[in-house]
Design a protein around this motif. Structure first.
Motif, mmCIF file in Angstrom:
data_model
loop_
_atom_site.group_PDB
_atom_site.id
_atom_site.type_symbol
_atom_site.label_atom_id
_atom_site.label_comp_id
_atom_site.label_asym_id
_atom_site.label_seq_id
_atom_site.Cartn_x
_atom_site.Cartn_y
_atom_site.Cartn_z
ATOM 1 N N GLN A 162 39.075 29.776 42.655
ATOM 2 C CA GLN A 162 40.274 29.294 42.597
ATOM 3 C C GLN A 162 41.205 30.011 41.995
ATOM 4 O O GLN A 162 41.051 30.139 40.591
ATOM 5 C CB GLN A 162 40.253 27.745 42.305
ATOM 6 C CG GLN A 162 41.506 27.079 42.800
ATOM 7 C CD GLN A 162 41.557 25.674 42.438
ATOM 8 O OE1 GLN A 162 40.450 24.991 42.630
ATOM 9 N NE2 GLN A 162 42.787 24.874 42.296
ATOM 10 N N ILE A 163 42.192 30.184 42.352
ATOM 11 C CA ILE A 163 43.434 30.882 41.625
ATOM 12 C C ILE A 163 44.446 30.043 41.114
ATOM 13 O O ILE A 163 44.904 29.480 41.970
ATOM 14 C CB ILE A 163 44.417 32.345 42.763
ATOM 15 C CG1 ILE A 163 42.874 33.336 42.939
ATOM 16 C CG2 ILE A 163 45.270 32.947 42.090
ATOM 17 C CD1 ILE A 163 43.662 34.551 44.014
ATOM 18 N N VAL A 164 44.750 30.173 39.989
ATOM 19 C CA VAL A 164 45.644 29.214 39.268
ATOM 20 C C VAL A 164 46.899 30.040 38.826
ATOM 21 O O VAL A 164 46.515 31.276 38.083
ATOM 22 C CB VAL A 164 45.161 28.465 38.151
ATOM 23 C CG1 VAL A 164 46.336 27.699 37.511
ATOM 24 C CG2 VAL A 164 44.282 27.571 38.818
ATOM 25 N N SER A 208 54.258 32.546 34.118
ATOM 26 C CA SER A 208 54.799 33.780 34.506
ATOM 27 C C SER A 208 54.288 34.355 35.730
ATOM 28 O O SER A 208 54.499 35.477 36.218
ATOM 29 C CB SER A 208 54.569 35.017 33.473
ATOM 30 O OG SER A 208 53.171 35.095 33.287
ATOM 31 N N ASN A 209 53.906 33.347 36.667
ATOM 32 C CA ASN A 209 53.457 33.816 38.088
ATOM 33 C C ASN A 209 52.600 34.963 38.191
ATOM 34 O O ASN A 209 52.470 35.605 39.187
ATOM 35 C CB ASN A 209 54.708 34.307 38.941
ATOM 36 C CG ASN A 209 54.496 33.932 40.223
ATOM 37 O OD1 ASN A 209 54.023 32.786 40.959
ATOM 38 N ND2 ASN A 209 55.190 34.518 41.168
ATOM 39 N N ARG A 210 51.398 34.889 37.202
ATOM 40 C CA ARG A 210 50.389 35.720 37.325
ATOM 41 C C ARG A 210 49.170 35.031 37.687
ATOM 42 O O ARG A 210 48.970 33.946 37.125
ATOM 43 C CB ARG A 210 50.289 36.595 35.779
ATOM 44 C CG ARG A 210 51.188 37.313 35.593
ATOM 45 C CD ARG A 210 51.295 37.733 34.309
ATOM 46 N NE ARG A 210 49.798 38.420 33.960
ATOM 47 C CZ ARG A 210 49.543 38.806 32.702
ATOM 48 N NH1 ARG A 210 50.185 38.718 31.869
ATOM 49 N NH2 ARG A 210 48.315 39.567 32.666
ATOM 50 N N PRO A 211 48.242 35.590 38.824
ATOM 51 C CA PRO A 211 47.116 34.663 38.873
ATOM 52 C C PRO A 211 45.684 34.885 37.782
ATOM 53 O O PRO A 211 45.728 35.932 37.335
ATOM 54 C CB PRO A 211 46.699 35.454 40.187
ATOM 55 C CG PRO A 211 47.370 37.112 39.967
ATOM 56 C CD PRO A 211 48.256 36.963 39.144
ATOM 57 N N PHE A 212 45.236 33.876 37.816
ATOM 58 C CA PHE A 212 43.881 33.849 36.858
ATOM 59 C C PHE A 212 42.980 32.708 37.494
ATOM 60 O O PHE A 212 43.262 31.767 38.323
ATOM 61 C CB PHE A 212 44.625 33.098 35.543
ATOM 62 C CG PHE A 212 45.407 33.887 34.773
ATOM 63 C CD1 PHE A 212 44.897 34.673 33.952
ATOM 64 C CD2 PHE A 212 46.837 33.937 34.734
ATOM 65 C CE1 PHE A 212 45.654 35.791 33.180
ATOM 66 C CE2 PHE A 212 47.604 34.826 34.084
ATOM 67 C CZ PHE A 212 46.940 35.668 33.123
ATOM 68 N N THR A 213 41.885 32.996 36.885
ATOM 69 C CA THR A 213 40.755 32.412 37.475
ATOM 70 C C THR A 213 39.601 32.177 36.469
ATOM 71 O O THR A 213 39.725 32.760 35.510
ATOM 72 C CB THR A 213 39.851 32.834 38.468
ATOM 73 O OG1 THR A 213 39.096 34.324 38.090
ATOM 74 C CG2 THR A 213 40.536 33.308 39.722
ATOM 75 N N VAL A 214 38.772 30.850 36.519
ATOM 76 C CA VAL A 214 37.839 30.572 35.600
ATOM 77 C C VAL A 214 37.007 31.970 35.267
ATOM 78 O O VAL A 214 36.366 32.309 36.444
ATOM 79 C CB VAL A 214 37.057 29.416 35.792
ATOM 80 C CG1 VAL A 214 36.014 29.285 35.025
ATOM 81 C CG2 VAL A 214 38.069 28.177 36.057
#
Length: 426
Positions: free
Chosen positions: A402-404, A408-414
């Protein structure tokens, strides 16, 4: 062309996609694309969500894998002889109780690797699963869980860190996701007692709220609201019986002795008390592992603390029926060199090191991966810190795909697109 492409088998389609990517996108993007397709539904993989809580034991300074979880013989052998276990593998000689009573509960990963050999950066990477950057702070797993799963308790915090400052553990999430810091487990929650009658406290809070009202109305900032919510949650905790979770004095003195009357042992007992009452993620930190000098003396002290505290924690969780739903994690920022230096110590060694999982869906009695004969480099099934984070997050019930988006509108995942190590989960 579409018809001919559809007629290809899956391997040929992959080869076709690889050629297209090399020609158009470059080769760095494709592995993540294919990996995302292969693991589109992580909930179907072993162990998903079987850990309802995590106790994260972080050994600060670089725990020697050769003297703990990956003992060797010959020239690189540590000052203590390895111990055989019922599960068929060996542990370092400083972990006798763990070897005797708990080997069948442990899943040990002996092929961890990292490129970071500096303490602060390595600790940050192990705590968050991301390399340290000057432009952004990354969340710890407890904050990720609060974002994806919600709060774990109505009055207690979802994340607590024992033996260290929170160090922006909420990362780019709301300040309300910050771990509650407990510097000294025996002292408990600082300022937990009201210094004035509740009526006076309520009047002061009402006055503070009146003063702040104009500012809040003018500046609609999410962080400002988060701090307001944090104070509200704190006052709610101070007025409930859940506050007793932080009081080790409620424990029998004999039980406390089993854990060890030191910050790490008492931190492990506090972690058990907290997860028992609804805290989802508890980190317990223990320093002293930076053994450049006299590793025999250092291991005698720290090895004994670890063996006693971790063994007591596993026994206690099991006797209370909590081990099946609580994952215990043992980790460090890197390992230490196989070669003993001129000061009878070992130096930093991120090339290979070991970690441990127990409880929850951890597959007990498992050794995953291996270092070479000297303990110098991974010899089989190399595991990154990102993989490790993804595995623990998966066990906790987090969708690691899941992308969060950050503010700053950058995608991160666990786990920063790490791979779930299915072989250590059941």
């Amino acid at each position: 062309m579409n018809a001919s492409l559809r007629s290809l088998d899956s391997l040929s389609r992959r080869q076709f996609a690889e050629r297209v990517a090399k020609a158009t996108l470059g080769v760095t993007l494709l592995p993540h694309v294919l990996k995302g397709q292969a693991a589109a539904d992580p909930k179907s993989l072993p162990g998903f969500g079987k850990a309802k809580r995590v106790i994260w034991l972080q050994m600060i300074g670089g725990m020697s894998h050769i003297d703990t979880l990956d003992p060797k013989t010959g020239a690189t052998k540590g000052p203590s002889d390895p111990i055989a276990t019922k599960a068929g593998y060996q542990l370092g000689g400083y972990l006798p109780t763990l070897a005797k009573d708990h080997s069948e509960k442990l899943a040990i990963i002996r092929s961890m690797t990292s490129k970071t050999g500096v303490h602060a950066s390595g600790q940050y990477l192990m705590r968050t699963g991301y390399e340290q950057r000057g432009t952004i702070k990354h969340p710890v797993l407890g904050a990720w869980a609060q974002e994806l799963l919600g709060k774990s308790s109505a009055s207690l915090p979802s994340t607590v860190c024992v033996g260290r400052a929170p160090e922006s553990g909420n990362g780019f999430f709301s300040a309300a996701f910050s771990p509650l810091p407990i510097h000294d487990p025996e002292a408990g929650l600082q300022y937990a007692e009201f210094g004035a009658p509740k009526e006076i406290i309520n009047k002061r809070l009402a006055l503070l709220n009146e003063v702040d009202a104009g500012f809040r109305a003018k500046f609609h900032d999410t962080n400002l609201k988060a701090y307001t919510d944090f104070y509200d949650d704190t006052l709610k905790l101070l007025s409930t019986e859940d506050l007793n979770a932080f009081r080790l004095t409620e424990e029998d003195s004999a039980a406390r002795e089993i854990y060890g009357m030191n910050k790490f042992g008492q931190g492990c007992m506090l972690a058990r008390r907290l997860v028992e009452r609804g805290v989802r993620f508890v980190e317990v930190a223990q320093g002293g592992w930076d053994m450049h000098n006299d590793i025999a003396d250092g291991m005698e002290d720290n090895g004994s603390l670890l063996d006693k505290g971790l063994s007591a924690l596993l026994s206690d969780l099991q006797s209370r029926g909590l081990l099946e739903t609580t994952m215990v994690v043992l980790c460090s920022e890197f390992g230490r060199t196989p070669k003993i230096n001129s000061r009878n110590g070992r130096d930093h060694h991120p090339k290979v090191f070991s970690t441990l999982l127990a409880g929850g869906p951890a597959k007990g009695g498992t050794i995953y991966g291996a270092s070479d004969a000297e303990g110098n480099a991974p010899a089989d099934k190399q595991v990154t810190i990102q993989d490790f984070h993804s595995t623990v997050g998966h066990a906790l019930g987090l969708d690691v795909n899941q992308i969060v988006m950050s503010p700053s509108n950058r995608p991160f995942t666990v786990g920063d697109k790490g791979t779930i190590i299915q072989e250590v989960l059941a």
